[in-house]
Design a protein around this motif. Structure first.
Motif, mmCIF file in Angstrom:
data_model
loop_
_atom_site.group_PDB
_atom_site.id
_atom_site.type_symbol
_atom_site.label_atom_id
_atom_site.label_comp_id
_atom_site.label_asym_id
_atom_site.label_seq_id
_atom_site.Cartn_x
_atom_site.Cartn_y
_atom_site.Cartn_z
ATOM 1 N N GLY A 185 108.643 21.800 22.947
ATOM 2 C CA GLY A 185 107.986 22.692 23.900
ATOM 3 C C GLY A 185 107.489 22.024 25.163
ATOM 4 O O GLY A 185 107.067 22.699 26.097
ATOM 5 N N MET A 186 107.517 20.707 25.226
ATOM 6 C CA MET A 186 107.011 20.011 26.412
ATOM 7 C C MET A 186 107.823 20.324 27.653
ATOM 8 O O MET A 186 107.268 20.520 28.721
ATOM 9 C CB MET A 186 107.009 18.497 26.204
ATOM 10 C CG MET A 186 105.872 17.989 25.398
ATOM 11 S SD MET A 186 105.833 16.195 25.436
ATOM 12 C CE MET A 186 105.463 15.881 27.159
ATOM 13 N N ALA A 187 109.120 20.336 27.530
ATOM 14 C CA ALA A 187 109.985 20.555 28.691
ATOM 15 C C ALA A 187 109.674 21.882 29.353
ATOM 16 O O ALA A 187 109.544 21.964 30.569
ATOM 17 C CB ALA A 187 111.451 20.484 28.280
ATOM 18 N N LYS A 188 109.545 22.910 28.555
ATOM 19 C CA LYS A 188 109.255 24.234 29.108
ATOM 20 C C LYS A 188 107.869 24.275 29.735
ATOM 21 O O LYS A 188 107.699 24.759 30.849
ATOM 22 C CB LYS A 188 109.373 25.288 28.005
ATOM 23 C CG LYS A 188 109.163 26.692 28.507
ATOM 24 C CD LYS A 188 109.343 27.699 27.402
ATOM 25 C CE LYS A 188 109.120 29.104 27.934
ATOM 26 N NZ LYS A 188 109.226 30.101 26.887
ATOM 27 N N GLU A 189 106.886 23.756 29.051
ATOM 28 C CA GLU A 189 105.502 23.769 29.538
ATOM 29 C C GLU A 189 105.349 22.976 30.839
ATOM 30 O O GLU A 189 104.604 23.359 31.731
ATOM 31 C CB GLU A 189 104.572 23.187 28.471
ATOM 32 C CG GLU A 189 103.122 23.127 28.866
ATOM 33 C CD GLU A 189 102.427 24.478 28.900
ATOM 34 O OE1 GLU A 189 101.427 24.597 29.635
ATOM 35 O OE2 GLU A 189 102.877 25.408 28.204
ATOM 36 N N LEU A 190 106.069 21.870 30.967
ATOM 37 C CA LEU A 190 105.959 21.009 32.147
ATOM 38 C C LEU A 190 106.968 21.340 33.233
ATOM 39 O O LEU A 190 106.929 20.777 34.317
ATOM 40 C CB LEU A 190 106.110 19.546 31.736
ATOM 41 C CG LEU A 190 105.001 19.002 30.848
ATOM 42 C CD1 LEU A 190 105.398 17.654 30.280
ATOM 43 C CD2 LEU A 190 103.694 18.916 31.611
#
Length: 106
Positions: A38-43
Protein backbone atom coordinates in the motif's frame (compact mmCIF):
# COMPACT_ATOMS: atom_id res chain seq x y z
CA UNK A 1 3.48 -2.07 11.45
CA UNK A 2 2.92 -2.05 7.69
CA UNK A 3 2.07 1.65 7.54
CA UNK A 4 5.07 3.00 9.51
CA UNK A 5 7.27 3.37 6.37
CA UNK A 6 4.87 5.99 4.97
CA UNK A 7 5.66 8.74 7.51
CA UNK A 8 9.33 7.64 7.56
CA UNK A 9 9.51 8.11 3.79
CA UNK A 10 7.78 11.49 3.96
CA UNK A 11 10.23 12.65 6.64
CA UNK A 12 13.35 11.61 4.77
CA UNK A 13 12.11 13.26 1.55
CA UNK A 14 11.44 16.50 3.45
CA UNK A 15 14.88 16.68 5.12
CA UNK A 16 16.27 19.31 2.78
CA UNK A 17 19.30 19.82 0.60
CA UNK A 18 21.88 18.32 2.97
CA UNK A 19 20.94 14.71 2.31
CA UNK A 20 21.22 12.92 -1.03
CA UNK A 21 17.94 13.30 -2.88
CA UNK A 22 16.19 14.91 0.09
CA UNK A 23 14.04 17.93 -0.52
CA UNK A 24 13.02 16.39 -3.85
CA UNK A 25 9.61 14.86 -4.47
CA UNK A 26 9.19 11.11 -4.73
CA UNK A 27 8.82 11.42 -8.51
CA UNK A 28 12.49 12.55 -8.71
CA UNK A 29 13.77 9.31 -7.22
CA UNK A 30 14.96 7.06 -10.04
CA UNK A 31 14.58 3.73 -8.26
CA UNK A 32 12.31 2.92 -5.34
CA UNK A 33 12.44 -0.02 -2.96
CA UNK A 34 9.21 0.16 -1.01
CA UNK A 35 8.53 -2.96 0.98
CA UNK A 36 5.25 -2.36 2.80
CA UNK A 37 1.98 -3.08 0.98
CA UNK A 38 0.00 0.00 0.00
CA UNK A 39 2.94 2.40 0.23
CA UNK A 40 3.13 3.09 -3.49
CA UNK A 41 -0.48 4.16 -3.68
CA UNK A 42 -0.37 6.22 -0.49
CA UNK A 43 2.82 8.04 -1.55
CA UNK A 44 1.89 8.38 -5.23
CA UNK A 45 4.91 6.39 -6.43
CA UNK A 46 5.39 5.76 -10.14
CA UNK A 47 4.85 2.00 -10.65
CA UNK A 48 7.50 1.99 -13.40
CA UNK A 49 10.21 2.81 -10.83
CA UNK A 50 8.88 0.70 -7.99
CA UNK A 51 10.90 -2.36 -6.98
CA UNK A 52 12.59 -2.64 -10.42
CA UNK A 53 14.21 -5.96 -9.54
CA UNK A 54 11.14 -7.68 -8.17
CA UNK A 55 9.47 -7.91 -4.82
CA UNK A 56 10.66 -7.06 -1.36
CA UNK A 57 13.13 -8.84 0.88
CA UNK A 58 10.93 -11.83 1.57
CA UNK A 59 10.33 -12.44 -2.13
CA UNK A 60 14.07 -12.12 -2.82
CA UNK A 61 14.98 -14.47 0.02
CA UNK A 62 17.04 -13.35 3.00
CA UNK A 63 18.33 -14.56 6.34
CA UNK A 64 16.55 -13.12 9.37
CA UNK A 65 17.72 -9.58 10.05
CA UNK A 66 19.33 -9.04 6.64
CA UNK A 67 16.38 -7.42 4.85
CA UNK A 68 17.91 -3.94 4.81
CA UNK A 69 21.21 -4.90 3.21
CA UNK A 70 19.45 -7.19 0.74
CA UNK A 71 17.16 -4.36 -0.39
CA UNK A 72 19.99 -1.80 -0.44
CA UNK A 73 22.21 -4.02 -2.59
CA UNK A 74 19.38 -4.50 -5.08
CA UNK A 75 18.71 -0.74 -5.11
CA UNK A 76 22.38 0.08 -5.72
CA UNK A 77 22.59 -2.33 -8.64
CA UNK A 78 19.35 -0.97 -10.15
CA UNK A 79 20.70 2.61 -9.97
CA UNK A 80 24.01 1.60 -11.50
CA UNK A 81 22.37 -0.30 -14.37
CA UNK A 82 19.86 2.47 -15.11
CA UNK A 83 22.25 5.38 -14.67
CA UNK A 84 19.91 6.83 -12.05
CA UNK A 85 21.19 9.36 -9.54
CA UNK A 86 18.86 9.01 -6.53
CA UNK A 87 17.20 6.04 -4.94
CA UNK A 88 14.92 5.50 -1.97
CA UNK A 89 14.61 2.44 0.24
CA UNK A 90 11.94 2.15 2.89
CA UNK A 91 10.85 -0.80 4.98
CA UNK A 92 8.85 -1.66 8.06
CA UNK A 93 10.46 -3.18 11.13
CA UNK A 94 9.20 -5.04 14.16
CA UNK A 95 7.00 -3.26 16.66
CA UNK A 96 5.63 -0.58 14.34
CA UNK A 97 8.96 1.06 13.53
CA UNK A 98 10.29 1.86 10.06
CA UNK A 99 13.27 3.29 8.27
CA UNK A 100 13.73 5.17 5.03
CA UNK A 101 17.05 5.84 3.32
CA UNK A 102 17.88 8.08 0.38
CA UNK A 103 21.05 7.41 -1.56
CA UNK A 104 22.86 9.29 -4.32
CA UNK A 105 24.91 7.49 -6.94
CA UNK A 106 28.09 9.47 -7.60
Amino acid sequence: MLTAPIPATRRVLAKGRHAAGAGRPLRDQRSLRLRAPGMAKELGADPERLNPRGGGAIALGHPLGASGIRLMTTLLHALEDSGGRYGLQSMCEAGGMANATLIERL
